[in-house]
Motif scaffolding. Structure first.
Motif, PDB file in Angstrom:
ATOM      1  N   TYR A  72       0.841  -1.186   0.000  1.00 34.51           N
ATOM      2  CA  TYR A  72       0.000   0.000   0.000  1.00 34.51           C
ATOM      3  C   TYR A  72       0.878   1.239   0.000  1.00 34.51           C
ATOM      4  O   TYR A  72       1.900   1.287   0.679  1.00 34.51           O
ATOM      5  CB  TYR A  72      -0.910   0.032   1.236  1.00 34.51           C
ATOM      6  N   ASP A  73       0.485   2.224  -0.765  1.00 30.06           N
ATOM      7  CA  ASP A  73       1.220   3.483  -0.822  1.00 30.06           C
ATOM      8  C   ASP A  73       0.423   4.536  -0.052  1.00 30.06           C
ATOM      9  O   ASP A  73      -0.214   5.406  -0.631  1.00 30.06           O
ATOM     10  CB  ASP A  73       1.417   3.907  -2.284  1.00 30.06           C
ATOM     11  N   TRP A  74       0.428   4.396   1.293  1.00 31.10           N
ATOM     12  CA  TRP A  74      -0.292   5.328   2.148  1.00 31.10           C
ATOM     13  C   TRP A  74       0.498   6.622   2.286  1.00 31.10           C
ATOM     14  O   TRP A  74       1.726   6.607   2.193  1.00 31.10           O
ATOM     15  CB  TRP A  74      -0.495   4.736   3.541  1.00 31.10           C
ATOM     16  N   PRO A  75      -0.184   7.725   2.541  1.00 31.84           N
ATOM     17  CA  PRO A  75       0.536   8.986   2.768  1.00 31.84           C
ATOM     18  C   PRO A  75       1.485   8.902   3.968  1.00 31.84           C
ATOM     19  O   PRO A  75       2.510   9.554   3.998  1.00 31.84           O
ATOM     20  CB  PRO A  75      -0.574   9.996   3.055  1.00 31.84           C
ATOM     21  N   GLN A  76       1.119   8.072   4.962  1.00 32.29           N
ATOM     22  CA  GLN A  76       1.991   7.825   6.105  1.00 32.29           C
ATOM     23  C   GLN A  76       2.389   6.354   6.033  1.00 32.29           C
ATOM     24  O   GLN A  76       2.163   5.702   5.031  1.00 32.29           O
ATOM     25  CB  GLN A  76       1.264   8.156   7.402  1.00 32.29           C
ATOM     26  N   LEU A  77       2.954   5.804   7.064  1.00 29.79           N
ATOM     27  CA  LEU A  77       3.403   4.416   7.018  1.00 29.79           C
ATOM     28  C   LEU A  77       2.271   3.403   7.106  1.00 29.79           C
ATOM     29  O   LEU A  77       2.450   2.249   6.750  1.00 29.79           O
ATOM     30  CB  LEU A  77       4.403   4.147   8.155  1.00 29.79           C
ATOM     31  N   GLU A  78       1.119   3.807   7.620  1.00 28.10           N
ATOM     32  CA  GLU A  78       0.006   2.886   7.770  1.00 28.10           C
ATOM     33  C   GLU A  78      -1.276   3.534   7.288  1.00 28.10           C
ATOM     34  O   GLU A  78      -1.292   4.710   6.947  1.00 28.10           O
ATOM     35  CB  GLU A  78      -0.130   2.426   9.225  1.00 28.10           C
ATOM     36  N   SER A  79      -2.336   2.760   7.277  1.00 27.18           N
ATOM     37  CA  SER A  79      -3.639   3.257   6.855  1.00 27.18           C
ATOM     38  C   SER A  79      -3.961   4.553   7.587  1.00 27.18           C
ATOM     39  O   SER A  79      -3.726   4.668   8.785  1.00 27.18           O
ATOM     40  CB  SER A  79      -4.684   2.188   7.172  1.00 27.18           C
ATOM     41  N   PRO A  80      -4.486   5.556   6.884  1.00 31.04           N
ATOM     42  CA  PRO A  80      -4.713   6.874   7.490  1.00 31.04           C
ATOM     43  C   PRO A  80      -5.570   6.875   8.758  1.00 31.04           C
ATOM     44  O   PRO A  80      -5.387   7.718   9.620  1.00 31.04           O
ATOM     45  CB  PRO A  80      -5.405   7.661   6.385  1.00 31.04           C
ATOM     46  N   GLU A  81      -6.506   5.932   8.872  1.00 30.30           N
ATOM     47  CA  GLU A  81      -7.369   5.944  10.042  1.00 30.30           C
ATOM     48  C   GLU A  81      -6.855   5.056  11.177  1.00 30.30           C
ATOM     49  O   GLU A  81      -7.494   4.949  12.215  1.00 30.30           O
ATOM     50  CB  GLU A  81      -8.799   5.543   9.669  1.00 30.30           C
ATOM     51  N   ALA A  82      -5.746   4.416  10.966  1.00 31.23           N
ATOM     52  CA  ALA A  82      -5.211   3.534  11.993  1.00 31.23           C
ATOM     53  C   ALA A  82      -4.594   4.385  13.104  1.00 31.23           C
ATOM     54  O   ALA A  82      -3.509   4.926  12.957  1.00 31.23           O
ATOM     55  CB  ALA A  82      -4.175   2.581  11.397  1.00 31.23           C
TER      56      ALA A  82
END
Length: 151
Positions: A72-82
């Motif tokens: 996954y190419d998330w804006p941060q390292l993990e899912s945005p809502e995590a």
């Protein structure tokens, strides 16, 4: 996003993570006997599960396609809502739980808004706009809880 299917896989993963985190926040709120806030987080988790099912139906998949977390190419390292792991700390107070929830939903909103802003695909744009609207409603609901809690 290169395709509707890719958007839906990302949306499903994001909502799956959000449901898990909100359930953790509900458990944490319950551990300090705040049943009202616990119930609110359970409702938020349910909304995330509804969005997850919507993405699965639209994508035509029962289970999410296999993608390793690093795919996954998330804006941060993990899912945005995590929300961060410490978010479910039983020592956390209501204000902190609501703050963590607001951060998670704001990140989700920003993710979907970013997709909406960057895509030229009309179908992805329409779906992203729906998700932006739903996430904005979640952000507003949490902001109302924060204001109510502070009052």
């Amino acid at each position: 996003m290169k395709s509707v299917e890719e958007f839906l896989v990302y949306a499903a993963r994001l909502e799956q993570e959000a449901a898990l985190r909100f359930d953790e926040l509900a458990d944490a709120a319950g551990s300090f006997d705040n049943t009202e806030v616990s119930g609110f987080f359970r409702q938020m988790a349910e909304y995330s599960r509804m969005h997850l099912e919507e993405a699965r139906k639209r994508g035509g998949f029962r289970d999410l396609p296999d993608m390793a977390p690093g795919d996954y190419d998330w804006p941060q390292l993990e899912s945005p809502e995590a929300a961060a792991i410490w978010a479910a700390d039983p020592q956390m107070d209501v204000a902190m739980a609501l703050s963590v929830a607001l951060d998670a939903e704001t990140n989700g909103l920003a993710f979907y808004q970013g997709v909406l802003d960057r895509t030229s695909d009309p179908e992805i744009k329409a779906m992203a706009a729906e998700f932006v609207e739903e996430e904005a409603e979640h952000v507003a609901a949490i902001q109302r809880w924060i204001a109510r809690s502070a009052a």
